[in-house]
Design a protein around this motif. Structure first.
Motif, PDB file in Angstrom:
ATOM      1  N   ALA A 135     -34.985 -90.456  27.942  1.00 31.27           N
ATOM      2  CA  ALA A 135     -36.226 -88.911  27.402  1.00 31.27           C
ATOM      3  C   ALA A 135     -36.791 -89.511  26.688  1.00 31.27           C
ATOM      4  O   ALA A 135     -37.817 -89.848  26.065  1.00 31.27           O
ATOM      5  N   LYS A 136     -36.154 -90.254  25.279  1.00 27.83           N
ATOM      6  CA  LYS A 136     -36.562 -90.784  24.064  1.00 27.83           C
ATOM      7  C   LYS A 136     -36.947 -92.014  23.764  1.00 27.83           C
ATOM      8  O   LYS A 136     -36.930 -92.958  23.132  1.00 27.83           O
ATOM      9  N   ASN A 137     -36.841 -93.096  25.193  1.00 22.19           N
ATOM     10  CA  ASN A 137     -37.157 -94.840  25.062  1.00 22.19           C
ATOM     11  C   ASN A 137     -36.061 -95.073  24.519  1.00 22.19           C
ATOM     12  O   ASN A 137     -36.461 -96.534  23.663  1.00 22.19           O
ATOM     13  N   LEU A 138     -34.520 -94.571  24.910  1.00 20.97           N
ATOM     14  CA  LEU A 138     -34.013 -95.625  23.537  1.00 20.97           C
ATOM     15  C   LEU A 138     -32.878 -96.285  25.085  1.00 20.97           C
ATOM     16  O   LEU A 138     -33.486 -96.456  25.908  1.00 20.97           O
TER      17      LEU A 138
ATOM     18  N   SER B 211     -26.015 -94.598  22.545  1.00 16.25           N
ATOM     19  CA  SER B 211     -27.279 -95.666  22.799  1.00 16.25           C
ATOM     20  C   SER B 211     -27.169 -97.559  22.885  1.00 16.25           C
ATOM     21  O   SER B 211     -27.180 -97.931  22.277  1.00 16.25           O
TER      22      SER B 211
ATOM     23  N   ILE C 234     -31.237 -88.464  28.686  1.00 15.11           N
ATOM     24  CA  ILE C 234     -32.403 -88.271  27.075  1.00 15.11           C
ATOM     25  C   ILE C 234     -32.349 -89.830  26.392  1.00 15.11           C
ATOM     26  O   ILE C 234     -33.140 -89.453  26.191  1.00 15.11           O
ATOM     27  N   CYS C 235     -31.373 -90.734  27.050  1.00 13.89           N
ATOM     28  CA  CYS C 235     -31.800 -91.794  26.318  1.00 13.89           C
ATOM     29  C   CYS C 235     -33.352 -92.716  27.443  1.00 13.89           C
ATOM     30  O   CYS C 235     -33.905 -92.815  26.396  1.00 13.89           O
TER      31      CYS C 235
ATOM     32  N   THR D 206     -28.454 -90.795  19.990  1.00 18.58           N
ATOM     33  CA  THR D 206     -28.969 -91.578  19.293  1.00 18.58           C
ATOM     34  C   THR D 206     -27.390 -92.875  19.417  1.00 18.58           C
ATOM     35  O   THR D 206     -27.836 -93.659  18.997  1.00 18.58           O
TER      36      THR D 206
ATOM     37  N   GLU E 178     -32.167 -81.302  15.893  1.00 16.27           N
ATOM     38  CA  GLU E 178     -33.245 -81.757  15.998  1.00 16.27           C
ATOM     39  C   GLU E 178     -33.495 -83.477  15.720  1.00 16.27           C
ATOM     40  O   GLU E 178     -33.636 -84.530  16.218  1.00 16.27           O
ATOM     41  N   ASP E 179     -32.180 -83.633  15.213  1.00 15.07           N
ATOM     42  CA  ASP E 179     -32.240 -84.383  13.814  1.00 15.07           C
ATOM     43  C   ASP E 179     -31.098 -84.997  14.032  1.00 15.07           C
ATOM     44  O   ASP E 179     -30.877 -86.633  13.285  1.00 15.07           O
TER      45      ASP E 179
ATOM     46  N   TYR F 215     -26.093 -88.114  28.903  1.00 14.55           N
ATOM     47  CA  TYR F 215     -26.572 -89.702  27.956  1.00 14.55           C
ATOM     48  C   TYR F 215     -27.675 -90.139  28.675  1.00 14.55           C
ATOM     49  O   TYR F 215     -28.354 -90.802  27.847  1.00 14.55           O
TER      50      TYR F 215
ATOM     51  N   HIS G 280     -28.590 -86.516  17.673  1.00 13.93           N
ATOM     52  CA  HIS G 280     -28.186 -86.170  18.784  1.00 13.93           C
ATOM     53  C   HIS G 280     -26.848 -87.504  18.798  1.00 13.93           C
ATOM     54  O   HIS G 280     -27.313 -88.803  19.327  1.00 13.93           O
TER      55      HIS G 280
END
Length: 269
Positions: free
Chosen positions: A233-236, A176, A230-231, A173, A167-168, A227, A170
């Motif tokens: 989904a995380k708004n990165l 990105s 995931i980016c 991140t 969770e902390d 990737y 990935h």
């Protein structure tokens, strides 16, 4: 059955592992390289010891840390990416004699699937697949695996984890917004921290020793697709990939682990 377990290396994986073993009723000792963290370990019911292993030798209360323990989980990352000149084999050679004369009868050695090379053919990698003969980090890891596997003082199970995430933490991140990333079509090989901890629990509980396991989440999307999604989904900021070069990679197969341990992965990609 309650066991006495020592964890050498209570970091990002070792500390939550130690806490989960305490919750299961095991007696847990753990080492750290930070004197400030001793009180944190103790507050979680883990008997903490300051131990520092380097290629020059070993400092700290290693004998007390290992004393009366049945099982050792050895979780010291080689750190060869940050420090390619490090001598991981020498570090473990300094530690080994202390394990030999301790009460430890079983060792879980945390290794890595980086012992296998990437290739344009994207091979499916089992525990019997050829390992790397060229990469320095792979050769050092394999040498250390052999040090423990071939030691008659205890029984060792080698656990080769693919890329760890949680969770902390990935990898998306870190990727990105980066550009010209290589190997867009390479399969992703990752495993969640929760699965790592659960697999170690299962090995200890089922007494599965003298073997080698690959451990990677069974789904393997491509680097580019995974990737990017995931980016999103995380708004990165999205990463971009170099599609001009041929991708190299591999697919880590964890069929043996699932079959022998009866294990089902908890976290999907």
């Amino acid at each position: 059955m309650k066991q006495r377990i020592c964890i050498i290396g209570c970091g990002w994986l070792g500390f939550p592992l130690a806490k989960s073993l305490v919750k299961k009723g095991h007696l847990v000792k753990g080492s750290t390289t930070s004197s400030e963290k001793i009180s944190t370990l103790n507050s979680e019911g883990i008997e903490g010891f300051l131990v520092q292993v380097s290629s020059d030798g070993l400092l700290g209360a290693i004998e007390n840390c290992l004393a009366d323990c049945d099982v050792l989980v050895l979780n010291i990352p080689p750190g060869l990416r940050k420090n390619p000149e490090a001598n991981y084999v020498k570090q473990m050679q300094h530690l080994l004699p202390y394990v030999e004369v301790s009460a430890v009868k079983h060792v879980v050695f945390i290794s890595s699937t980086s012992v296998y090379d990437d290739d344009e053919s994207m091979p499916i990698i089992s525990e019997t697949s050829p390992t790397s003969t060229s990469a320095n980090s792979a050769k050092q890891l394999l040498s250390v695996e052999a040090l423990f596997q071939n030691n008659s003082s205890f029984k060792t199970t080698i656990l080769r984890f693919s890329g760890l995430f949680g969770e902390d933490r990935h990898p998306a991140t870190f990727l990105s917004g980066k550009t010209n990333l290589k190997h867009p079509d390479a399969p992703v090989n990752l495993i969640h921290q929760k699965d790592c901890i659960s697999i170690i629990h299962t090995i200890i509980e089922q007494n599965i020793w003298n073997t080698v396991f690959n451990a990677s989440t069974p789904s393997h999307p491509t680097r580019k697709n995974y990737y990017t999604s995931i980016c999103e989904a995380k708004n990165l900021p999205l990463p971009s990939f170099d599609t001009a070069q041929i991708s190299k990679g591999k697919i880590i197969d964890s069929t043996k682990l699932a079959r022998v341990l009866g294990y089902e992965f908890k976290i999907k990609l």
